[in-house]
Design a protein around this motif. Sequence first.
Motif, mmCIF file in Angstrom:
data_model
loop_
_atom_site.group_PDB
_atom_site.id
_atom_site.type_symbol
_atom_site.label_atom_id
_atom_site.label_comp_id
_atom_site.label_asym_id
_atom_site.label_seq_id
_atom_site.Cartn_x
_atom_site.Cartn_y
_atom_site.Cartn_z
ATOM 1 N N PHE A 78 35.257 34.648 31.577
ATOM 2 C CA PHE A 78 35.509 35.809 30.708
ATOM 3 C C PHE A 78 36.783 36.572 31.027
ATOM 4 N N SER A 79 37.335 36.395 32.232
ATOM 5 C CA SER A 79 38.508 37.185 32.599
ATOM 6 C C SER A 79 39.680 36.274 32.952
ATOM 7 N N THR A 80 40.726 36.330 32.145
ATOM 8 C CA THR A 80 41.916 35.519 32.406
ATOM 9 C C THR A 80 42.530 35.919 33.741
ATOM 10 N N GLU A 81 42.482 37.204 34.009
ATOM 11 C CA GLU A 81 43.046 37.699 35.267
ATOM 12 C C GLU A 81 42.334 37.084 36.473
ATOM 13 N N LEU A 82 41.002 37.021 36.364
ATOM 14 C CA LEU A 82 40.211 36.421 37.447
ATOM 15 C C LEU A 82 40.535 34.932 37.590
ATOM 16 N N LEU A 83 40.675 34.246 36.462
ATOM 17 C CA LEU A 83 40.997 32.814 36.485
ATOM 18 C C LEU A 83 42.353 32.583 37.158
#
Length: 546
Positions: A78-83
């Motif tokens: 759900f989070s591009t930043e986390l990916l």
Amino acid sequence: MIASPETQAPPDAAPALDYDAIIIGAGMSGMYQLYRLRELGMRVRVFEAGTGVGGTWYWNRYPGARFDSESYSYGYSFSTELLEEWSWSEHFAGQPETLRYLNLVADKFDLRRDIQFRSTVAAAIYDEQTRSWNVTLADDSRFRTRFLITAIGPLSTPTMPRIEGVDTFQGQSFHTARWPHEPVDFTGQRVAVIGTGATGVQTIQTIAKSVGHLTVFQRTPNWCAPLHNSKIDAETQRKIKSGYPEMFKRCQETFACFLHTPDPRGTFEVSDQEREAFFEKLYAERGFGIWQGNFRDILIDRKANAVISDFVARKIRQRVRDQRVAKKLIPKNHGFGTRRLPLETFYYEVYNRDNVELVDITETPIERITADGIKTSDREYAFDIIIYATGFDAITGSFDRIDFRGVDGARLKDRWKSGPQTFLGVLVDGFPNMMMLMGPHTALGNIPRSIEYNVDWVTGLIRHARENNLTRVEATAAGVTSWTDHVKALGVGLLSNEVNSWMTGINSNVDGKQTRIVARYSGSAPAYRARCDEVALRRYQELALG
Ligand SMILES: Cc1cc2nc3c(=O)[nH]c(=O)nc-3n(C[C@H](O)[C@H](O)[C@H](O)COP(=O)(O)OP(=O)(O)OC[C@H]3O[C@@H](n4cnc5c(N)ncnc54)[C@H](O)[C@@H]3O)c2cc1C
């Protein structure tokens, strides 16, 4: 709890709600649900029995615990930043790494401030007058909430074997899912492992080299296939990160949200040579390909299943030197892939070691655990450590341990006596405002992909209720009957439904779990999502809303 001024009930009025939503469990499901409900501006509390986040990856600290799903296909999407931020170090990460990842998620999204640890939910009772749930913890503290969301895990309630004398053992003993947080020193120790499911296999192959002597007590051998794990190099890491959108799209399209999906060909539509070459290729590939990416009929056609079973049996015979031991390791009471497939790393080679012994307890049953070790019908074994790799009271087990009572005090446990009854695996009629994540009758597969879908669906339903001033959301009896019948119909013809396993609700160590039930949705994940989407698109008209 001590009521704060704003939660203090005015005289003669119903007590105010402590929370808009209570979530039980802080594994991947509960953490993501908290994140989503906060976005709706809700007051949310998560109660978690453990002392930290992570659920499965918090509890299962046994040696060798790791993914069978490819790491990058398992993490949250759900989070591009986390990916971007997180890099998996191996194709199939070990438990410590996954737990670090989930702690990072908790920190990054500041989840902990709404999670109360060391808090086991003992009871949840619906109050029709206030359209709310009264939740009681094991320490008897009580909280009132509009919505109750269970995120208690399909595999989170461990079971011990029913063997006399378990408490009398004087050495160290551990259940794999309640492993201590401190390392266990196996050097020179005489160790017993009871159980050869996925957890037992991972434990055995990991500790065999460091123990003094290992005795494996096996009741049911499982078909296992190689994991082929390896480190992720920099170039692959770059490709994984830039390919995330494509990869998650693929997971949405496959049958069970894995990177693997059944080959469209039937087992007997190819020549013998082609079939053998295909099996060899799958056996040499990473992960669940041999199970999830095999010919489309191996799990429904007895003859097709016999061919792949024979192939894997040959592999076992080639890998184990002593053919009497190999014979014991080859399953006889079920075909390949009809129980959850353990993936292994030199598991079979363990039995070629001088310090490892296999005891088939169907031949020489365990009679009791003694102060010094284990007594079978044949002899007495002395041990320093006993490891119980005896699995879980799966799918409904964690529900059975909470006293859920719906409208008119009806108990969920009674309602589900002959098997779960649900609408979409999320709602139950008679239990308004209660939603289940990863409960019975939902698509499991590569589970986080299903978790994200389920959480988003539940969030959509709650958003709809709040936007329309609805305070009561319930499945209809007809909806529950129809979904439950549908789930049962999907199971007809599956070879796995003719086999005793946790997937068919059998657990010889739990009272009342001796009859097979259909607890699992066995259709495709895309079909599951299509049906849920349909309900949402029609503005939940199929539910009783008020
Ligand atoms: C060893 C192991 C390996 C696995 N490997 C894979 C894999 O490779 N791929 C895959 O897709 N799936 C795998 N799974 C399945 C795994 O359970 C799911 O992938 C996923 O972690 C489930 O998340 P969850 O949040 O729904 O449940 P869980 O992670 O089980 O979390 C449930 C939480 O609820 C808490 N809880 C339960 N009852 C109560 C209560 N009464 N009060 C308070 N708290 C409560 C528990 O303490 C727990 O922390 C594996 C499972 C195990 C056991």
